[in-house]
Structure formats: structure tokens, C-alpha cells
Design a protein around this motif. Structure first.
Motif, PDB file in Angstrom:
ATOM      1  N   PHE A 108     -14.254 -11.235  -7.164  1.00 28.77           N
ATOM      2  CA  PHE A 108     -14.233  -9.657  -7.643  1.00 28.77           C
ATOM      3  C   PHE A 108     -12.732  -9.322  -7.816  1.00 28.77           C
ATOM      4  O   PHE A 108     -11.795 -10.015  -7.130  1.00 28.77           O
ATOM      5  N   ALA A 109     -12.583  -8.105  -8.466  1.00 30.13           N
ATOM      6  CA  ALA A 109     -11.149  -7.691  -8.520  1.00 30.13           C
ATOM      7  C   ALA A 109     -11.121  -6.188  -8.351  1.00 30.13           C
ATOM      8  O   ALA A 109     -12.084  -5.489  -8.450  1.00 30.13           O
ATOM      9  N   THR A 110     -10.061  -5.544  -8.021  1.00 29.31           N
ATOM     10  CA  THR A 110      -9.921  -4.117  -7.462  1.00 29.31           C
ATOM     11  C   THR A 110      -8.298  -3.603  -7.499  1.00 29.31           C
ATOM     12  O   THR A 110      -7.440  -4.484  -7.300  1.00 29.31           O
ATOM     13  N   SER A 111      -8.492  -2.487  -7.905  1.00 35.27           N
ATOM     14  CA  SER A 111      -7.199  -2.141  -8.028  1.00 35.27           C
ATOM     15  C   SER A 111      -7.129  -0.286  -7.389  1.00 35.27           C
ATOM     16  O   SER A 111      -8.273   0.509  -7.750  1.00 35.27           O
ATOM     17  N   PRO A 112      -6.002   0.298  -7.035  1.00 33.10           N
ATOM     18  CA  PRO A 112      -6.245   1.596  -6.244  1.00 33.10           C
ATOM     19  C   PRO A 112      -6.383   2.677  -7.293  1.00 33.10           C
ATOM     20  O   PRO A 112      -5.844   2.698  -8.497  1.00 33.10           O
ATOM     21  N   ASP A 113      -7.256   3.673  -7.054  1.00 36.59           N
ATOM     22  CA  ASP A 113      -7.618   5.029  -7.839  1.00 36.59           C
ATOM     23  C   ASP A 113      -6.305   5.718  -7.656  1.00 36.59           C
ATOM     24  O   ASP A 113      -6.006   6.801  -8.891  1.00 36.59           O
ATOM     25  N   TYR A 114      -5.671   5.851  -6.597  1.00 41.31           N
ATOM     26  CA  TYR A 114      -4.573   6.744  -6.589  1.00 41.31           C
ATOM     27  C   TYR A 114      -3.458   5.855  -6.098  1.00 41.31           C
ATOM     28  O   TYR A 114      -3.314   5.100  -5.210  1.00 41.31           O
TER      29      TYR A 114
ATOM     30  N   ILE B  26      -2.999  -3.238   5.878  1.00 39.72           N
ATOM     31  CA  ILE B  26      -4.239  -4.066   5.927  1.00 39.72           C
ATOM     32  C   ILE B  26      -5.513  -3.149   5.396  1.00 39.72           C
ATOM     33  O   ILE B  26      -6.337  -3.794   4.641  1.00 39.72           O
ATOM     34  N   PHE B  27      -5.388  -2.123   5.630  1.00 42.17           N
ATOM     35  CA  PHE B  27      -6.595  -0.939   4.917  1.00 42.17           C
ATOM     36  C   PHE B  27      -5.956  -0.270   3.702  1.00 42.17           C
ATOM     37  O   PHE B  27      -6.535   0.796   3.605  1.00 42.17           O
ATOM     38  N   GLY B  28      -4.967  -0.602   3.133  1.00 42.49           N
ATOM     39  CA  GLY B  28      -4.768  -0.089   1.820  1.00 42.49           C
ATOM     40  C   GLY B  28      -3.649   1.074   1.839  1.00 42.49           C
ATOM     41  O   GLY B  28      -3.444   1.495   0.756  1.00 42.49           O
ATOM     42  N   THR B  29      -2.969   1.238   2.866  1.00 42.11           N
ATOM     43  CA  THR B  29      -1.753   2.190   2.888  1.00 42.11           C
ATOM     44  C   THR B  29      -0.496   1.613   2.179  1.00 42.11           C
ATOM     45  O   THR B  29      -0.484   0.546   2.487  1.00 42.11           O
ATOM     46  N   ASN B  30       0.000   2.400   1.480  1.00 49.48           N
ATOM     47  CA  ASN B  30       1.255   2.013   0.853  1.00 49.48           C
ATOM     48  C   ASN B  30       2.584   2.844   1.225  1.00 49.48           C
ATOM     49  O   ASN B  30       3.815   2.564   0.280  1.00 49.48           O
ATOM     50  N   ALA B  31       2.538   3.520   1.995  1.00 49.48           N
ATOM     51  CA  ALA B  31       3.608   4.471   2.072  1.00 49.48           C
ATOM     52  C   ALA B  31       3.550   4.920   3.526  1.00 49.48           C
ATOM     53  O   ALA B  31       2.570   5.380   4.140  1.00 49.48           O
ATOM     54  N   ILE B  32       4.744   5.157   4.257  1.00 49.89           N
ATOM     55  CA  ILE B  32       4.942   5.794   5.549  1.00 49.89           C
ATOM     56  C   ILE B  32       5.903   6.861   5.606  1.00 49.89           C
ATOM     57  O   ILE B  32       6.941   6.711   4.987  1.00 49.89           O
ATOM     58  N   GLU B  33       5.769   7.924   6.139  1.00 51.23           N
ATOM     59  CA  GLU B  33       6.618   9.146   6.142  1.00 51.23           C
ATOM     60  C   GLU B  33       7.307   9.395   7.554  1.00 51.23           C
ATOM     61  O   GLU B  33       6.530   9.505   8.679  1.00 51.23           O
ATOM     62  N   GLY B  34       8.688   9.224   7.922  1.00 50.05           N
ATOM     63  CA  GLY B  34       9.174   9.445   9.054  1.00 50.05           C
ATOM     64  C   GLY B  34       9.820  10.771   9.011  1.00 50.05           C
ATOM     65  O   GLY B  34       9.623  11.702   8.155  1.00 50.05           O
ATOM     66  N   ILE B  35      10.116  11.246  10.456  1.00 46.96           N
ATOM     67  CA  ILE B  35      10.789  12.597  10.615  1.00 46.96           C
ATOM     68  C   ILE B  35      11.997  12.222  11.155  1.00 46.96           C
ATOM     69  O   ILE B  35      12.375  12.167  12.386  1.00 46.96           O
TER      70      ILE B  35
ATOM     71  N   TRP C 145      -8.855   7.715   4.793  1.00 47.41           N
ATOM     72  CA  TRP C 145      -8.231   8.526   3.851  1.00 47.41           C
ATOM     73  C   TRP C 145      -7.815   7.164   2.891  1.00 47.41           C
ATOM     74  O   TRP C 145      -7.663   7.376   1.518  1.00 47.41           O
ATOM     75  N   SER C 146      -6.888   6.256   3.456  1.00 46.45           N
ATOM     76  CA  SER C 146      -6.574   5.269   2.663  1.00 46.45           C
ATOM     77  C   SER C 146      -7.568   4.500   1.857  1.00 46.45           C
ATOM     78  O   SER C 146      -7.169   4.176   0.727  1.00 46.45           O
ATOM     79  N   MET C 147      -8.611   4.215   2.526  1.00 44.06           N
ATOM     80  CA  MET C 147      -9.533   3.271   1.638  1.00 44.06           C
ATOM     81  C   MET C 147     -10.303   4.233   0.733  1.00 44.06           C
ATOM     82  O   MET C 147     -10.669   3.623  -0.461  1.00 44.06           O
ATOM     83  N   ARG C 148     -10.486   5.537   0.967  1.00 44.01           N
ATOM     84  CA  ARG C 148     -11.086   6.394  -0.151  1.00 44.01           C
ATOM     85  C   ARG C 148     -10.184   6.604  -1.337  1.00 44.01           C
ATOM     86  O   ARG C 148     -10.559   7.073  -2.465  1.00 44.01           O
ATOM     87  N   ALA C 149      -8.892   6.726  -0.742  1.00 42.96           N
ATOM     88  CA  ALA C 149      -7.916   6.739  -2.141  1.00 42.96           C
ATOM     89  C   ALA C 149      -7.627   5.723  -2.962  1.00 42.96           C
ATOM     90  O   ALA C 149      -7.611   5.565  -4.135  1.00 42.96           O
ATOM     91  N   TRP C 150      -7.990   4.370  -2.321  1.00 35.96           N
ATOM     92  CA  TRP C 150      -8.185   3.133  -3.024  1.00 35.96           C
ATOM     93  C   TRP C 150      -9.322   3.165  -3.819  1.00 35.96           C
ATOM     94  O   TRP C 150      -9.313   2.835  -5.022  1.00 35.96           O
ATOM     95  N   ASP C 151     -10.390   3.457  -3.321  1.00 36.63           N
ATOM     96  CA  ASP C 151     -11.769   3.552  -4.100  1.00 36.63           C
ATOM     97  C   ASP C 151     -12.544   4.747  -3.710  1.00 36.63           C
ATOM     98  O   ASP C 151     -13.086   4.682  -2.680  1.00 36.63           O
TER      99      ASP C 151
ATOM    100  N   GLN D 199     -19.600   1.618   5.293  1.00 39.50           N
ATOM    101  CA  GLN D 199     -18.940   0.462   4.954  1.00 39.50           C
ATOM    102  C   GLN D 199     -17.548   0.305   5.458  1.00 39.50           C
ATOM    103  O   GLN D 199     -17.020  -0.687   5.975  1.00 39.50           O
ATOM    104  N   ILE D 200     -16.747   1.344   5.016  1.00 34.80           N
ATOM    105  CA  ILE D 200     -15.490   1.479   5.747  1.00 34.80           C
ATOM    106  C   ILE D 200     -15.435   1.476   7.267  1.00 34.80           C
ATOM    107  O   ILE D 200     -14.805   0.856   7.660  1.00 34.80           O
ATOM    108  N   LEU D 201     -16.246   2.089   7.795  1.00 37.55           N
ATOM    109  CA  LEU D 201     -16.315   2.109   9.278  1.00 37.55           C
ATOM    110  C   LEU D 201     -16.761   0.701   9.727  1.00 37.55           C
ATOM    111  O   LEU D 201     -16.258   0.167  10.797  1.00 37.55           O
TER     112      LEU D 201
END
Length: 792
Positions: free
Chosen positions: A168-174, A207-216, A442-448, A455-457
Motif C-alpha cells: 500500500f502507499a500513502t502521502s499526507p493530507d496536510y 515515527i508518528f508522522g510529525t514533520n516539524a518542531i517549534e522551539g522557543i 494530531w500528527s496522525m489525523r493530519a496525515w490521514d 487504530q491510532i491508539l
């Protein structure tokens, strides 16, 4: 066996046979399809075309995470192994072969593995050996495909397998899927982390689809945390390096809390920024909040950001600026949109919507298409926040409070579904590890956006705790979310949730040092302890009120002493000490394992509001503190008649008599006639560092509640009494009434006579107009906490 057959005896014989046949055939078909893919002793082969550092990072992530769980890692190879040895192969979708072996047939460019960050997973099984292909569209696709594999592998000591074949194949929604990890004193966890802990956490988010980190990066006016392992200036550079390693966008959140018209401070700020830009190996986006904090006019903000951008691109040519309109007035918002319409700034990437921003739909509508729109959701707080828990019991509001372990998977799935279509993605607001489940959701629902929450849990539980208990833990997390719904005293599910987690704990002792496990257990035990205390302490207060109601001129003092002794049994005869002790043990274990600061006395959080739930684990759930103070006032009164009147009011506060009604406006248990659920419905005002001695009902409030009354006596006269603070502009059936008593001070009352003409049909609706108080700090706004309808 017989009882089971009997239970289906109502089914016609032919139907029962058909059902059995369908189950047999489908089970056989599933068995054929669900062939396991054994990967024990697998070798890892990585395409040379994958760019560094991902070529090295993905291999390291796979090998290390597998080794932690199985006891063996993956060996890297550049030559295909001999027959029978399984292989995990990482290739780009543009690769036609890997070390002489053809890659799975190339698909069309419209397939997900050719779209940004997308990937395909293909398994090949044969006598020559099992192969799992991870085919990434790009560097991130390789990482996210590796993450899928790790989430779906069965891993245990000497066990490594995929339970089913895959293709199967997948790409992110957001495109934007990130989380803010602020290494600052305000955080309840992050400030205690080492660089190794940050690296591991960022890896796990990826590993769960996050592609960004915000620091302060800049902590203006904030003292260094006592928990810092390295200075904040050094950590912000280390986080930039980590993002480079995992190919994640590095954002920074940086407000201006000074007047931008001050040239000296403005110059110093820009120079500080430039020094940081120069040192950071990776920097993609600067997010500047217009307000919260900050009070500068957009006419000063926009030129400031433009100058920052000119310094930024010297070191990071593709980096962009973002702004939020948080706290902006209508005039300021209009100025912003006129500015971008006329200036068309190319240095501005987009707008961020967070708490206090204009509606997200409006922002997307007004924002020109060339600019992106990012959500800044508060996933870290339960009350006094952007997305408060609806019908959050008062007992939780006063103990777990604003910032506790807070898995809310179904609530946040709905929130994401509601707002995401107006955005290009999100970067969450988080102040610690306590919202870990929410981050993954949030990461996984933004991916799909259609991915099943359960299933996410399951994937969360399977990866962090083991696939043997993934379904059970997923259900346990869902149960914790249900604990927070409705009246706590009436929620028998809390007891079942506690027993469920207690059993999981006893049967999985190897997880006792896992911080995620500890957090979920803490909530299970804490919720049960709070419920038991609530039931007990409310019963004690009921007994005390019965004594006060019987007081006469000769027994005033004796009655108060007896009543106080009864409610104070909550302290002198405490209950559930075994549960209380375990809560404390888990709290201390979490401080050791992840730096979660739940106790002011032991863990030195910034302040008690920042997740210090142990400060409030025994906070009164009856009014014993308030009664103690009221009795002292009564003892100073010389007239016995006045003393008795005050005692009677206390005794009948929540039980005003037959034919009369009482509502604690923000209590889901004691406000049955209240229709409204507002953002302030459980807004504990945080008096006295959360240790207020006020009556419990007065600590929560609404500003414009609405109540419905039915089955009234048409021939009776009714009085409405209100407790609160400030104004209360009351209407009955839409008609504004004039009060006969109107005190605005705290702990005072207002009263109105209800016209007989309004009660002739046996029902009334009570509403309140909102007073104009825009010039006041929110803490000074009018509040309504208690409402009575008293039958004379």
C-alpha cells in the motif's frame, strides 16, 4: 458450550449454518492472506541515492528501535544476502534497482510514493527470503515509511515480524504537522530534559508522522529553570541540529514583549535574532505572535518582521516569517489585511491562528491564496484554554486543574476535523509530556484525516508498550477520556477504568519504568481517588448541614463545632490511603523518568498551575474551609437571631425546600436546569494559587448562563436569587426585571421578584445579558455562580 448454542436457538437452522459457513470461509481466506513476514536477523539495505543525513538516520532509527525491543539490531549490507535471510530495503521511488536487484515496478507519478513525503510499503515473500521494501518519495518519505514499519512490527525478545503482507502507499493530507517543545521554565517537563531525551522524543514524533518542531529560543525576563541540563541558548542550537538530522522543519516562536518604537531595544532584539540565525544549522520558519504576548501595533510589527527576514535569509535563504493576529482589534486586523493587499510582502509565508485569533474560516477567507494558514491549537490544557473540556466536573477542575495528563483522542479528532480544512496544517501549543497522546493523535489525523482513532491508539500502544496489549491499552486510554465526561460522582465508569488499569499494571510489571505507562496509570488512580473523596466529602457535608438545620438559640456554637468536626473527617479520617500512596509513588517516578513536575514541594515547577497536580490531590471537595471561615464570622455576631439566619442559609444553600430550586451554574452534577456550556463553564479563577478557601460553587462560574424551569406552581410567587460578582442583567422569558436587592461584591446576593404573569404556564426561561466590560481585565468581569428560584 451448550449455553452459547442455546443463546442462538432463535435463529433458523439454515441461517445458523450459513453464518458458520461465512465465518469459516472468511477465516480461511484471512489465514491465507495474513501470512506473517518473519524478519528475525534481517539485514538492512539502503539506497545510495537517499541523501544524507537521512541515509544514515533512517538506518539508525530502524536498528536502534528494533534492538530496544528484541535484543538484536539490523546489520547493514551492500550485497544481497544468501537465500533465506530476510531484508529490509530502503529506496527512493525514483530508484529502478538496489544493488543489482530490481526495485518493485515503478508506478505513475500520481501515486502517493511520488508525492511529497509519501511512501509505499511492499512485502515480497519467497523461499529465497522475505523482503520489505520501503519506497520513499523523498528523504522524509523514507523516514515516515520506516515509522510505519516500526508501528506495525510485532517486536519482543527474539521476535521480529510483520503480521501480514503489505502493499500500500500513502502521502499526507496536510503539509504542516508539528509540535512546540519549549525548553523554558514555563514547561512542566521539557526544561528537565537532556539533549538525548529531546532527540529521542523528536524521533518518536517523527515515527508518528510529525514533520516539524517549534522551539522557543529567547526567554526574556524569565529566570533559568532549576532543571536545565544545559543553558537554553545551547539547547536551541542542539534542537536545530536534531531537526536537521531527522529532516524536520525547525520553527521558532518569538514574540516582542517590548515597545517596538523603542529604537535601542528594537536594534538589540534584531541583533540577538541574527546571532541565533547565524548559529542555527537549520531554521525554516519564524512565528511572531501579534499578541499573547505582545501589544504592538501591526504598523510597527510588519516593518520589524521585514527587517528580521532580511537578516534571516542571509543564513537560511528559504526561511520565511509568520504572524498571528492574536489579540488584535478589528482596526488592527483590517490594517494587516490592507498592508498585505497593497505591499504583497513576499517575505511573509502566512498567518497562524491560535487562542484569541479571529475565526479560522474568516482568516482563510480574507487571506490571499498565496499565503499559507497554520493552526496553533492548544492541546495541553483542560480549562482556561482554547478547547476546554466540556462538562468537566468541578472536582477535576479543582484538583487535576488546567495541565494534567490529558489524553483526549476523540475530542481532538473532532476539533481537528472541524478546523483543519481552513488550514495548511498545525503546530500545536504544548508545555510538557502530559499531552503525549494528543500529539500523536494530531500528527496522525493530519496525515490521514480518515484514520480511525482507535487504530491510532492501538499503534501508539503497540509501539510504546507492545502489540500483545495494544487493543487493551487503546481501550484504557479511551476510558480515561470518558472519565472526564459529566458528573464524577455519577460516573461509575471511573471505578471500572481504575480496575482496568490496575489489572494492566499488575500483569505488565516490565513496563513500570516506562514514563508513558506511568502517566496513564497516574490518571487512572488519580481519577478514582478523586471520585471516592468527592462522594465521601459530599456526604460529610450533607450530615453537617442536617446538624446546622436543627440549631436553636441554645445550640448555635455547639452545632457549628459538631458540623465542622464532621466535614473535617475528610482530613482526620482519610480514605483510600493505598490509592493515595500509589499516586504519590507514580508522581515521583515520573519526575525521575521524564522530569514531570507534579509537586511544588518536591519537583520545583514554575508555579502550582503548571501541572502540579500533587499540590491539589487532597484539596477539599466539600466546603469545610469555607465553613470554618463562615463560622468565625458568625461567632462575632451578637444577635442569636442573625446567627441562626446565617446558619439556616448555609444549611439550605443547595436544598432550599420543597417547590424551590438551586443550580450551581458550572457544576454538571448540581446544575440540572443550566442549558449553557460556555468557554468559562469550568473556569476556576485561580485565586490564592489554587488554594482558595471560598465556597466551591463560587470558584467556577459563567458570565451569561441560561436556565429553564418547568412544573412551577402557577399560583405561587417566586423570587430569583443570584450569587456572583459584579453585574447580573437578568431576563425572565425575555423580559428584563428590576431587582429588589442588588449587591455587586463577592459573597453577596441579588434578588428579583418574578411577575405572576410569567409563571402562569408553569414554566419560565431565565437568561442574562452580557454587560459591557471590554475595558476590564477578564478576571474583573462579572460572574454568576449560583442561582435559586425560591417559592415563597
Amino acid at each position: 458450550m451448550r449455553s452459547k448454542i442455546q443463546s442462538y436457538s432463535f435463529l433458523p437452522t439454515f441461517k445458523w449454518s450459513a453464518i458458520c459457513l461465512v465465518l469459516l470461509v472468511s477465516g480461511f481466506a484471512h489465514a491465507l492472506y495474513a501470512q506473517t513476514v518473519n524478519l528475525k536477523n534481517a539485514v538492512l539495505m539502503v539506497s545510495p541515492a537517499i541523501p544524507s543525513p537521512m541515509k544514515e538516520t533512517a538506518a539508525t532509527v530502524l536498528s536502534e528501535e528494533i534492538a530496544k525491543r528484541t535484543g538484536f539490531g539490523l546489520k547493514n549490507a551492500a550485497v544481497w544476502p544468501k537465500a533465506g535471510v530476510p531484508t529490509i530495503a530502503l529506496v527512493l521511488s525514483t530508484d529502478t534497482e538496489l544493488f543489482g536487484k530490481p526495485a518493485p515496478s515503478k508506478r505513475t507519478g500520481e501515486n502517493p510514493e511520488f508525492k511529497k513525503e509519501g511512501y509505499r510499503i511492499v512485502t515480497e515473500t519467497s523461499e529465497k527470503g522475505n523482503i520489505i521494501w520501503i519506497i520513499g518519495a523523498d528523504s522524509r518519505g523514507i523516514l515516515f515509511g520506516s515509522g510505519w514499519l516500526l508501528r506495525n512490527l510485532s517486536m519482543d525478545k527474539n521476535i521480529l515480524q510483520l503480521d501480514e503482507k503489505a502493499d500500500f502507499a500513502t502521502s499526507p493530507d496536510y503539509p504542516i504537522r508539528g509540535h512546540q517543545l519549549g525548553y523554558r521554565t514555563t514547561a512542566n517537563t521539557y526544561d528537565a530534559w537532556t539533549t538525548g531525551q529531546f532527540d529521542q522524543y523528536i524521533r518518536e514524533l517523527a515515527i508518528f508522522g510529525t514533520n516539524a518542531i517549534e522551539g522557543i529560543p529567547f526567554q526574556e525576563g524569565e529566570a533559568p529553570s532549576p532543571h536545565f541540563k544545559i543553558p537554553s541558548a545551547e539547547m536551541r542550537i542542539r534542537m536545530s541540529e536534531m531537526c536537521q538530522k531527522y529532516d524536520m522543519d525547525y520553527w521558532v516562536w518569538t514574540p516582542a514583549t517590548f515597545n517596538l518604537k523603542d529604537e535601542a531595544k528594537r536594534k538589540a532584539e534584531i541583533e540577538m535574532h541574527e546571532e541565533f540565525y547565524k548559529r542555527a544549522p537549520r531554521l525554516d520558519h519564524i512565528f511572531f505572535p501579534g499578541g499573547d504576548p505582545g501589544e504592538n501595533e501591526p504598523s510597527d510589527v510588519m516593518p520589524f518582521l521585514k527587517e528580521l527576514q532580511s537578516r534571516l535569509v542571509k543564513y537560511h535563504p528559504n526561511a520565511k516569517m509568520w504572524i498571528s493576529l492574536q489579540g488584535f482589534s478589528v482596526e488592527q486586523i483590517d490594517y494587516f489585511y490592507k498592508y498585505i493587499e497593497t505591499e504583497k510582502p513576499t517575505w511573509l509565508q502566512g498567518v497562524v491562528s491560535g487562542p484569541g485569533s479571529p475565526p479560522m474560516a474568516e482568516t482563510r477567507y480574507r487571506l490571499p491564496k498565496q499565503y499559507q494558514h497554520r493552526e496553533y491549537p492548544d492541546i495541553t490544557h483542560a480549562i482556561r484554554c482554547e478547547f476546554p473540556v466540556e462538562k468537566y466536573d468541578q472536582a477535576f477542575a479543582l484538583t487535576l486543574g488546567r495541565e494534567s495528563v490529558n489524553p483526549r483522542p476523540y475530542a481532538f479528532a473532532k476539533i481537528h476535523e472541524k478546523y483543519a480544512p481552513f488550514t495548511d496544517g498545525f503546530m500545536s501549543y504544548s508545555d510538557g509530556s502530559h499531552d503525549d497522546v494528543n500529539k500523536v493523535l494530531w500528527s496522525m489525523r493530519a496525515w490521514d484525516v480518515k484514520k480511525d482513532v482507535h487504530q491510532i491508539l492501538k499503534e501508539y500502544a503497540g509501539f510504546f508498550f507492545g502489540k500483545n496489549i495494544d487493543n487493551a491499552v487503546a481501550s484504557g486510554i479511551e476510558a480515561l477520556e470518558q472519565n472526564w465526561k459529566g458528573s464524577l460522582a455519577e460516573n461509575g465508569g471511573v471505578e471500572m477504568t481504575y480496575q482496568f488499569w490496575k489489572n494492566l499494571e499488575s500483569t505488565n510489571p516490565k513496563l513500570k519504568d516506562n514514563w508513558r505507562w506511568q502517566m496513564l496509570l497516574l490518571r487512572g488512580y488519580y481519577d478514582e481517588y478523586t471520585r471516592l473523596r468527592l462522594i465521601n466529602e459530599q456526604e460529610l457535608e450533607k450530615q453537617a448541614n442536617e446538624i446546622l438545620a436543627k440549631a436553636d438559640n441554645q445550640t448555635i456554637t455547639k452545632s457549628m463545632d459538631q458540623a465542622l468536626a464532621i466535614v473535617n473527617k475528610a482530613d482526620t479520617e482519610p480514605i483510600a490511603r493505598d490509592i493515595r500512596k500509589h499516586i504519590e509513588d507514580l508522581s515521583d517516578a515520573l519526575y525521575i523518568s521524564i522530569g514531570l513536575q507534579t509537586s511544588s514541594a518536591k519537583h520545583k515547577p514554575r508555579n502550582p498551575e503548571r501541572g502540579a497536580v500533587m499540590d491539589f490531590v487532597d484539596y477539599p471537595l466539600n466546603n469545610r474551609w469555607w465553613l470554618d471561615d463562615e463560622f468565625e464570622k458568625i461567632k462575632k455576631i451578637k444577635e442569636p437571631a442573625e446567627q441562626l439566619a446565617m446558619l439556616k442559609r448555609i444549611a439550605t444553600w443547595e436544598n432550599p425546600g420543597e417547590g424551590s430550586y438551586y443550580d450551581d451554574i458550572s457544576s454538571v452534577a448540581k446544575g440540572p436546569r443550566v442549558k449553557t456550556i460556555s468557554d468559562d463553564a469550568t473556569d476556576v479563577a485561580w485565586w490564592d494559587s489554587g488554594k482558595s478557601r471560598k465556597r466551591l460553587s463560587s470558584q467556577l462560574y459563567q458570565r451569561e448562563p441560561a436556565l429553564d424551569y418547568v412544573n412551577l406552581d402557577p399560583g405561587a410567587r417566586y423570587i430569583i436569587r443570584v450569587a456572583g460578582y459584579g453585574e447580573a442583567l437578568l431576563r425572565v422569558d425575555g423580559q428584563r426585571l428590576s431587582p429588589k436587592l442588588y449587591n455587586k461584591e463577592e459573597n453577596s446576593f441579588k434578588e428579583w421578584i418574578v411577575p405572576l404573569s410569567l409563571t402562569q404556564d408553569g414554566k419560565i426561561s431565565v437568561t442574562f445579558d452580557g454587560p459591557e466590560e471590554s475595558d476590564l481585565n477578564w478576571r474583573k468581569n462579572s460572574k454568576i455562580s449560583d442561582v435559586w428560584l425560591l417559592k415563597e
